[in-house]
Design an enzyme around this catalytic site. Sequence first.
Site, mmCIF file in Angstrom:
data_model
loop_
_atom_site.group_PDB
_atom_site.id
_atom_site.type_symbol
_atom_site.label_atom_id
_atom_site.label_comp_id
_atom_site.label_asym_id
_atom_site.label_seq_id
_atom_site.Cartn_x
_atom_site.Cartn_y
_atom_site.Cartn_z
ATOM 1 N N LEU A 32 0.838 -1.211 0.000
ATOM 2 C CA LEU A 32 0.000 0.000 0.000
ATOM 3 C C LEU A 32 0.868 1.255 0.000
ATOM 4 O O LEU A 32 0.658 2.180 -0.792
ATOM 5 C CB LEU A 32 -0.900 -0.030 1.256
ATOM 6 C CG LEU A 32 -1.822 1.159 1.504
ATOM 7 C CD1 LEU A 32 -2.942 1.199 0.459
ATOM 8 C CD2 LEU A 32 -2.457 1.100 2.904
ATOM 9 N N GLU B 64 3.711 4.182 -0.206
ATOM 10 C CA GLU B 64 4.643 4.720 -1.207
ATOM 11 C C GLU B 64 5.509 5.788 -0.539
ATOM 12 O O GLU B 64 5.194 6.229 0.573
ATOM 13 C CB GLU B 64 3.855 5.331 -2.369
ATOM 14 C CG GLU B 64 2.940 4.308 -3.033
ATOM 15 C CD GLU B 64 2.144 4.864 -4.206
ATOM 16 O OE1 GLU B 64 2.307 6.065 -4.540
ATOM 17 O OE2 GLU B 64 1.363 4.093 -4.781
ATOM 18 N N GLY C 120 2.116 7.565 3.068
ATOM 19 C CA GLY C 120 2.155 6.633 4.197
ATOM 20 C C GLY C 120 0.840 6.707 4.940
ATOM 21 O O GLY C 120 -0.079 5.926 4.705
ATOM 22 N N SER C 121 0.724 7.725 5.815
ATOM 23 C CA SER C 121 -0.527 7.909 6.572
ATOM 24 C C SER C 121 -1.673 8.286 5.636
ATOM 25 O O SER C 121 -2.788 7.777 5.762
ATOM 26 C CB SER C 121 -0.346 9.007 7.618
ATOM 27 O OG SER C 121 0.563 8.584 8.603
ATOM 28 N N GLN D 231 15.877 -0.471 31.754
ATOM 29 C CA GLN D 231 16.255 0.279 32.963
ATOM 30 C C GLN D 231 16.462 -0.664 34.154
ATOM 31 O O GLN D 231 17.391 -0.491 34.938
ATOM 32 C CB GLN D 231 15.150 1.304 33.271
ATOM 33 C CG GLN D 231 15.510 2.306 34.343
ATOM 34 C CD GLN D 231 16.582 3.289 33.872
ATOM 35 O OE1 GLN D 231 16.784 3.466 32.676
ATOM 36 N NE2 GLN D 231 17.284 3.890 34.811
ATOM 37 N N GLY E 65 19.726 -2.113 33.980
ATOM 38 C CA GLY E 65 20.814 -1.140 34.015
ATOM 39 C C GLY E 65 21.741 -1.328 32.826
ATOM 40 O O GLY E 65 21.287 -1.514 31.699
ATOM 41 N N GLU F 258 1.538 -0.313 10.013
ATOM 42 C CA GLU F 258 0.081 -0.587 9.967
ATOM 43 C C GLU F 258 -0.709 0.569 10.572
ATOM 44 O O GLU F 258 -1.716 0.388 11.255
ATOM 45 C CB GLU F 258 -0.253 -1.932 10.609
ATOM 46 C CG GLU F 258 0.332 -3.049 9.768
ATOM 47 C CD GLU F 258 -0.452 -4.334 9.740
ATOM 48 O OE1 GLU F 258 -1.617 -4.344 10.157
ATOM 49 O OE2 GLU F 258 0.114 -5.337 9.253
ATOM 50 N N GLY F 259 -0.228 1.793 10.264
ATOM 51 C CA GLY F 259 -0.851 3.006 10.769
ATOM 52 C C GLY F 259 -0.157 3.463 12.033
ATOM 53 O O GLY F 259 -0.096 2.731 13.019
#
Length: 396
Positions: free
Chosen positions: A129, A131, A135-136, A342, A345, A369-370
Site C-alpha cells: 500500500l 509509497e 504513508g498515513s 532500565q 541497568g 500498519e498506521g
Amino acid sequence: MAASTPHDASSEEEALILEVVRDIVAQKVAPRAAEIDARAEYPQDLRELFAQNDLLGIPIPVEYGGLGGSFVTYVKVVEEIAKACASSSLIVAVQELGMLPILIGGNEAQKQRYLPNVASGKWIAAYALTESGSGSDAAGSMRTRAEKKGDAYVLNGQKIWITNGSVADVVCVFAVTDPAKGANGISAFIVEKTFPGFVVGKHEKKMGIRGSPTVELIFDNCEVPAANLLGNEGEGFKIAMKVLDKSRPGIAAQALGIAQGALDYAAAYAQERIAFGKPIGHQQGVGFMLADMKTEVESARLLLYEAARKCDAGAADVTLWAAMAKLKCGDVAMSVTTDAVQVLGGYGYSAEYPLERMMRDAKITQIYEGTQQIQRLVISRALAGRGKPVKATPNT
Ligand code: CAA
C-alpha cells in the site's frame, strides 16, 4: 527466566495449537533470536517450520486449505512467537496481512488459486500500500497507476516499506485506476512475483525487526491479468482498510508479545540481582516499576483479545477496536521494553542481553500498519464522526 502467565485457551483446539507453538518457540525460535537480529537474516528454517505446523493459515477457512481457526487463536500465536523473536512473529502476521485482501475481496476463482498455496506456506504473501509520498495519507497521495490495456492492467509506480516484499511469491498491490475519484479511484490487484515488470528494489536497513525483510517494490509496466483485479475497479481502498481492521490486531499481538517477553526477563533478573543486600525487585523503586509494567501488559492483553473477538464476530465496530488494540499494545511495548532495559541497568543496554533488541523491535509497532497518530484519528472519528467543513457564521 520466569515463564509468563499462561492465558486460558478458549477451545481445546486452541490449547493444542498454543502448546505446539510454545514448544517451537522454546526449542527453535528463542535460541535463534539474537542471531537473526545480528545477521539481519530472514529465517527460512523457521518459515518452513511454521508452515509444517500449519501456522501460516490459521484464520484461512478449511475449504481453502487453512486451519479455519479464530482470530483470537491467531493473535495468541503471534504473541507467543513475539515473546522471543519479533522478526519471526512477522512471518505469521504478514502472511495473514498479505492473504486478507484475497479473503475479503477475492472471487471464488482467486480464492481457489491463491489461498491454499498461502495457507500451506508454499507461497509467501505480502501487502503493498505504502509509497514514498504516501504513508498515513494512503488514499490521497497514492501515485502508482494501473491502466487497463486489453485483458490486462499495466502497473507503473513504486511501493516502499513492503514487509516480506523480497521473499513474497504473491503481493496484493493497491494502485490508482481513476485519479479523478480519490479513494474511490483506487483498485486492488493480485500480483505474482513472476509477472513481467515486477522488480524488487532497495532493502531497508532498520533499527529493529532486522530479520524481517523490508523492501521497495517497483512496477515497471508490470502486466497483471484483468482476472487478478480484486472486486471491482474503485473498491481497492475499502478492501485495504477492511484488511487493516483485521491485521492491526496482529501487530498489536506482536507488540504485546515483545512487552511480555521483556517483562518476563526483567522480573527474573530483579529476583536474582542483589544490590544493597537484597534482590533489586524487593526494593520499592524497581518493584513498583515491575508492578506498573505487569498492569499495563495485562490491560493491553484484555483490549487485544476483545478486538480479536470482534474480528471473529464480524462486529460493526471492529475498526474502532482494532485501532484501540494497536494503539495500546504498541505504546505498552515501547514503555515496558524501555523500563525493562532500565531494570537491567548497563546489562539492559548491552547487546549480550535480549532487552536492547526488544526495545528496538518495539518501536516499529508504534509506526507500521498506521502510526499511533492514525490510530487516534480512526478512534476519534468513530466517536465524533468524520466531520464536514463548517461554514463560519459571521459575527453580527
Ligand atoms: N472499512 C471500510 N471502509 C472504510 C474504512 C474501513 N475501515 N475506512 C475508510 N473506509 C472508506 C470510507 O467510508 C470512505 O468511503 P466513501 O468514500 O464511500 O465514503 C473511503 O474508505 C475513504 O475513507 P476516508 O475518507 O476515511 O479516507 P481518508 O483519506 O480520510 O483516510 C485513514 C483514512 C484512516 C487515514 C487511512 O488512510 C489510513 O488508515 N492510513 C494509514 C495507512 C496505514 O495503516 N498503512 C499501513 C501500511 S501496511 C503496513 O505497515 C504493514 C507492514 O509493514 C507490516
